[in-house]
Design a protein around this motif. Structure first.
Motif, mmCIF file in Angstrom:
data_model
loop_
_atom_site.group_PDB
_atom_site.id
_atom_site.type_symbol
_atom_site.label_atom_id
_atom_site.label_comp_id
_atom_site.label_asym_id
_atom_site.label_seq_id
_atom_site.Cartn_x
_atom_site.Cartn_y
_atom_site.Cartn_z
ATOM 1 N N TYR A 157 0.819 -1.211 0.022
ATOM 2 C CA TYR A 157 0.356 0.306 0.019
ATOM 3 C C TYR A 157 0.826 1.336 0.187
ATOM 4 N N PHE A 158 1.938 0.988 1.155
ATOM 5 C CA PHE A 158 2.713 2.490 1.346
ATOM 6 C C PHE A 158 3.421 2.601 -0.113
ATOM 7 N N GLU A 159 4.150 0.974 -1.124
ATOM 8 C CA GLU A 159 4.598 1.804 -2.190
ATOM 9 C C GLU A 159 3.739 2.254 -3.195
ATOM 10 N N GLY A 160 2.378 2.150 -3.589
ATOM 11 C CA GLY A 160 1.756 2.168 -4.134
ATOM 12 C C GLY A 160 1.639 3.517 -4.387
ATOM 13 N N ARG A 161 1.640 4.370 -2.863
ATOM 14 C CA ARG A 161 1.053 5.701 -2.658
ATOM 15 C C ARG A 161 2.275 6.812 -2.824
ATOM 16 N N GLY A 162 3.349 6.020 -3.034
ATOM 17 C CA GLY A 162 4.448 6.659 -3.541
ATOM 18 C C GLY A 162 6.012 6.808 -2.870
ATOM 19 N N ALA A 163 5.553 5.581 -1.730
ATOM 20 C CA ALA A 163 6.748 5.661 -0.714
ATOM 21 C C ALA A 163 7.692 4.470 -1.254
ATOM 22 N N ASP A 164 9.314 5.346 -1.096
ATOM 23 C CA ASP A 164 10.617 3.678 -1.619
ATOM 24 C C ASP A 164 10.901 3.347 -0.976
ATOM 25 N N TYR A 165 11.197 2.021 -0.848
ATOM 26 C CA TYR A 165 11.514 1.257 -0.595
ATOM 27 C C TYR A 165 11.701 1.034 1.072
ATOM 28 N N VAL A 166 12.240 2.034 1.612
ATOM 29 C CA VAL A 166 12.481 2.415 3.192
ATOM 30 C C VAL A 166 11.470 2.213 3.318
ATOM 31 N N GLY A 167 11.386 3.058 3.195
ATOM 32 C CA GLY A 167 9.687 3.885 3.701
ATOM 33 C C GLY A 167 8.320 2.498 3.186
ATOM 34 N N SER A 168 8.318 2.270 2.579
ATOM 35 C CA SER A 168 7.394 1.334 2.091
ATOM 36 C C SER A 168 7.406 0.089 3.176
ATOM 37 N N LEU A 169 8.609 -0.180 3.608
ATOM 38 C CA LEU A 169 9.124 -0.918 4.881
ATOM 39 C C LEU A 169 9.067 -0.928 5.763
ATOM 40 N N VAL A 170 9.479 0.476 6.221
ATOM 41 C CA VAL A 170 8.788 1.096 7.980
ATOM 42 C C VAL A 170 7.511 1.258 8.174
ATOM 43 N N GLY A 171 6.883 1.975 6.931
ATOM 44 C CA GLY A 171 5.070 2.237 7.539
ATOM 45 C C GLY A 171 4.342 0.513 7.003
ATOM 46 N N GLY A 172 5.083 -0.222 6.097
ATOM 47 C CA GLY A 172 4.190 -1.654 6.701
ATOM 48 C C GLY A 172 4.262 -2.266 8.149
ATOM 49 N N SER A 173 5.911 -2.169 8.563
ATOM 50 C CA SER A 173 5.993 -2.675 9.753
ATOM 51 C C SER A 173 5.159 -1.772 11.001
ATOM 52 N N ILE A 174 4.933 -0.656 10.639
ATOM 53 C CA ILE A 174 4.206 0.361 11.614
ATOM 54 C C ILE A 174 3.130 -0.351 12.288
ATOM 55 N N ALA A 175 2.258 -0.241 10.661
ATOM 56 C CA ALA A 175 1.470 -0.671 10.360
ATOM 57 C C ALA A 175 0.174 -2.211 11.193
#
Length: 135
Positions: A60-78
């Protein structure tokens, strides 16, 4: 008398009641976890819930424009927040079915439902306001 699902009063009441029941379930679950020291959901199920939410959150976060690290961090927090809430909710449901509600008394349950309904309505309106100004 017919219920119309498009009626804003019915929608607000249904959503706030559903959120309030979830909030009460989480609160009861937290009470039970602190009381017993462990959740009622087995650890492998907890890991499975975390994994599914982590993967979907990262995508989801990668589809919203986050880079790879940001999408992993966002996914782990969620995943952490959603897994914790889910485990607490199901522990609360098990606690309430095993006599936790009768232990609290009906007055406390109705009061908790009323307070949680008010807070859920405040949360809904706050999020609607914030999302309306963003989009």
């Amino acid at each position: 008398m017919e219920l119309n699902a498009e009626n804003p009063f019915v929608q607000a009441l249904a959503v706030s009641t559903t959120m309030a029941i979830f909030m009460i379930g989480v609160a009861l679950g937290l009470m039970q976890i602190f009381k017993t020291g462990s959740p009622s959901v087995p650890f492998p199920i907890t890991l499975l819930i975390f994994a599914v939410i982590f993967i979907t959150g990262s995508v989801y976060f990668e589809g919203r424009g986050a880079d790879y690290v940001g999408s992993l961090v966002g996914g782990s927090i969620a995943a952490f927040v959603a897994t914790f809430s889910t485990i607490a909710f199901f522990t609360g449901i098990k606690y309430s079915l095993s006599g936790g509600i009768s232990e609290m008394g009906p007055d406390a349950v109705v009061s908790a439902l009323a307070v949680c309904m008010v807070f859920s309505m405040l949360i809904i309106r706050f999020l609607q306001h914030k999302l309306q100004s963003v989009y």
